[in-house]
Write a protein that holds these residues in place. Structure first.
Motif, mmCIF file in Angstrom:
data_model
loop_
_atom_site.group_PDB
_atom_site.id
_atom_site.type_symbol
_atom_site.label_atom_id
_atom_site.label_comp_id
_atom_site.label_asym_id
_atom_site.label_seq_id
_atom_site.Cartn_x
_atom_site.Cartn_y
_atom_site.Cartn_z
ATOM 1 N N PHE A 187 43.951 37.293 46.524
ATOM 2 C CA PHE A 187 44.589 37.666 47.787
ATOM 3 C C PHE A 187 45.013 36.422 48.559
ATOM 4 C CE2 PHE A 187 40.324 36.877 49.390
ATOM 5 C CZ PHE A 187 40.525 36.368 50.671
ATOM 6 N N ARG A 188 45.968 36.647 49.484
ATOM 7 C CA ARG A 188 46.386 35.571 50.387
ATOM 8 C C ARG A 188 46.377 36.091 51.816
ATOM 9 N NH1 ARG A 188 50.784 34.340 53.219
ATOM 10 N NH2 ARG A 188 52.088 35.918 52.183
ATOM 11 N N ARG A 189 45.828 35.285 52.695
ATOM 12 C CA ARG A 189 45.866 35.534 54.130
ATOM 13 C C ARG A 189 46.439 34.284 54.784
ATOM 14 N NH1 ARG A 189 45.484 39.674 57.734
ATOM 15 N NH2 ARG A 189 43.565 40.476 56.774
ATOM 16 N N SER A 190 47.666 34.398 55.308
ATOM 17 C CA SER A 190 48.316 33.249 55.926
ATOM 18 C C SER A 190 48.400 32.109 54.911
ATOM 19 C CB SER A 190 47.558 32.839 57.194
ATOM 20 O OG SER A 190 48.207 31.803 57.873
ATOM 21 N N ASN A 191 47.797 30.956 55.206
ATOM 22 C CA ASN A 191 47.854 29.828 54.282
ATOM 23 C C ASN A 191 46.579 29.675 53.462
ATOM 24 O OD1 ASN A 191 46.297 29.099 56.482
ATOM 25 N ND2 ASN A 191 46.943 26.950 56.451
ATOM 26 N N PHE A 192 45.790 30.753 53.355
ATOM 27 C CA PHE A 192 44.541 30.742 52.586
ATOM 28 C C PHE A 192 44.699 31.644 51.364
ATOM 29 C CE2 PHE A 192 40.340 32.819 51.840
ATOM 30 C CZ PHE A 192 39.653 31.702 51.396
ATOM 31 N N GLY A 193 44.393 31.103 50.182
ATOM 32 C CA GLY A 193 44.486 31.881 48.951
ATOM 33 C C GLY A 193 43.171 31.894 48.204
ATOM 34 N N SER A 194 42.931 32.954 47.448
ATOM 35 C CA SER A 194 41.668 33.067 46.734
ATOM 36 C C SER A 194 41.794 33.977 45.521
ATOM 37 C CB SER A 194 40.583 33.627 47.665
ATOM 38 O OG SER A 194 39.395 33.907 46.942
ATOM 39 N N PHE A 195 41.084 33.616 44.460
ATOM 40 C CA PHE A 195 40.804 34.514 43.343
ATOM 41 C C PHE A 195 39.291 34.611 43.216
ATOM 42 C CE2 PHE A 195 45.169 33.594 42.020
ATOM 43 C CZ PHE A 195 45.590 34.849 41.613
ATOM 44 N N THR A 196 38.779 35.835 43.234
ATOM 45 C CA THR A 196 37.338 36.036 43.148
ATOM 46 C C THR A 196 37.027 36.996 42.011
ATOM 47 O OG1 THR A 196 37.356 37.902 44.691
ATOM 48 C CG2 THR A 196 37.097 35.716 45.623
ATOM 49 N N ALA A 197 35.809 36.922 41.484
ATOM 50 C CA ALA A 197 35.409 37.788 40.382
ATOM 51 C C ALA A 197 33.931 38.131 40.484
ATOM 52 C CB ALA A 197 35.703 37.115 39.041
ATOM 53 N N VAL A 198 33.589 39.305 39.992
ATOM 54 C CA VAL A 198 32.201 39.727 39.850
ATOM 55 C C VAL A 198 32.006 40.148 38.400
ATOM 56 C CG1 VAL A 198 30.431 41.391 40.528
ATOM 57 C CG2 VAL A 198 32.007 40.488 42.243
ATOM 58 N N MET A 199 31.010 39.567 37.740
ATOM 59 C CA MET A 199 30.647 39.954 36.384
ATOM 60 C C MET A 199 29.327 40.703 36.431
ATOM 61 S SD MET A 199 30.008 37.629 32.977
ATOM 62 C CE MET A 199 28.255 37.403 33.299
ATOM 63 N N TYR A 200 29.250 41.853 35.733
ATOM 64 C CA TYR A 200 28.040 42.674 35.781
ATOM 65 C C TYR A 200 27.950 43.522 34.522
ATOM 66 C CZ TYR A 200 31.502 46.150 37.262
ATOM 67 O OH TYR A 200 32.609 46.964 37.325
ATOM 68 N N LEU A 201 26.762 44.058 34.266
ATOM 69 C CA LEU A 201 26.562 44.922 33.119
ATOM 70 C C LEU A 201 27.342 46.222 33.317
ATOM 71 C CD1 LEU A 201 22.724 44.461 32.539
ATOM 72 C CD2 LEU A 201 24.608 43.294 31.395
ATOM 73 N N THR A 202 28.018 46.652 32.268
ATOM 74 C CA THR A 202 28.930 47.786 32.380
ATOM 75 C C THR A 202 28.238 49.055 32.849
ATOM 76 O OG1 THR A 202 30.353 46.864 30.659
ATOM 77 C CG2 THR A 202 30.569 49.218 31.105
ATOM 78 N N GLU A 203 27.023 49.299 32.372
ATOM 79 C CA GLU A 203 26.354 50.558 32.717
ATOM 80 C C GLU A 203 25.717 50.521 34.103
ATOM 81 O OE1 GLU A 203 23.230 48.134 30.460
ATOM 82 O OE2 GLU A 203 25.401 48.473 30.386
#
Length: 235
Positions: A187-203
């Motif tokens: 996402f981008r807000r004004s002049n701030f950008g980010s890519f974030t992720a969450v890894m977790y067990l599928t079940e």
């Protein structure tokens, strides 16, 4: 590039799970490592990254040396999503050992309109069918000895309404017979950008969703901007 990305999925997950012995999850504790000088120089400010206080109890900071190694390994994957060498240089990573979850992301300041336009274009590209096809092709180049199997890709429509512009997807995989999900939002807000992720067990349901992670980062930036832009009261 595809081979590099495939290896990253395996290397990153192996690095993470190396700190989480599956047969002894309840007693796991991550040892403290001496701070890497390189990470000290590049340490992100609290206004543009996530902190432990933003996460549910049980999360720990990834040791600095492992954090630096993960950031290096993830760089080609980051470049696949944001191809224009955008300055997303602040990397954060946290782990919940008992639940085998990881929260991580890259953030950065987009200094001018050109960079902001490039970032928006990268988000739009992730939403195109061609991106899904490239992800699915990864299975064909995964090394057999890495024991990584990609199970599926899906868009996250609920991630498309954050900040000024955003997008998200979820990637399912099996690592050494262990099914995991990678949920990703940019996402981008004004002049701030980010890519974030969450890894977790599928079940399992993650302790914190990737949408909540992105929302917290967005709120952090808004608070920071409000503080910087507030007029000073003089007596």
């Amino acid at each position: 590039m595809k081979k590099q990305i495939a290896l990253i999925l395996s290397i990153f997950t192996s690095a993470v799970f190396a700190t989480i012995p599956v047969q002894a999850v309840p007693s796991v504790d991550i040892p403290k490592q001496p701070t890497s000088p390189n990470l000290e120089k590049k340490a992100p400010t609290q206004t543009t990254t996530l902190t432990l206080q933003d996460l549910p109890s049980g999360y720990k900071e990834v040791p600095p040396q492992l954090k630096e190694a993960i950031a290096v390994q993830l760089e080609p994957f980051k470049q696949l999503i944001a191809k224009e060498n955008l300055p997303l240089n602040n990397f954060f990573a946290f782990i919940e050992p008992q639940k085998m979850e990881v929260v991580m992301g890259f953030t950065g300041m987009l200094a001018n309109q050109t960079q902001q336009t490039q970032f928006d274009a990268a988000l739009q590209q992730v939403q195109q069918p061609e991106f899904e096809k490239e992800i699915k092709k990864l299975q064909q180049v995964l090394p057999s000895d890495q024991q990584v199997q990609l199970l599926g890709y899906k868009a996250l429509p609920e991630a498309n309404k954050l900040a000024n512009t955003s997008t998200g997807f979820s990637l399912g995989a099996k690592i050494q017979e262990l099914p995991v999900n990678f949920d990703v939002i940019g996402f981008r807000r004004s002049n701030f950008g980010s890519f974030t992720a969450v890894m977790y067990l599928t079940e399992k349901q993650p302790s914190i969703s990737v949408k909540d992670v992105a929302t917290k980062l967005d709120e952090r930036f808004l608070q920071s901007s409000s503080t910087r832009n507030s007029p000073r009261v003089t007596k």
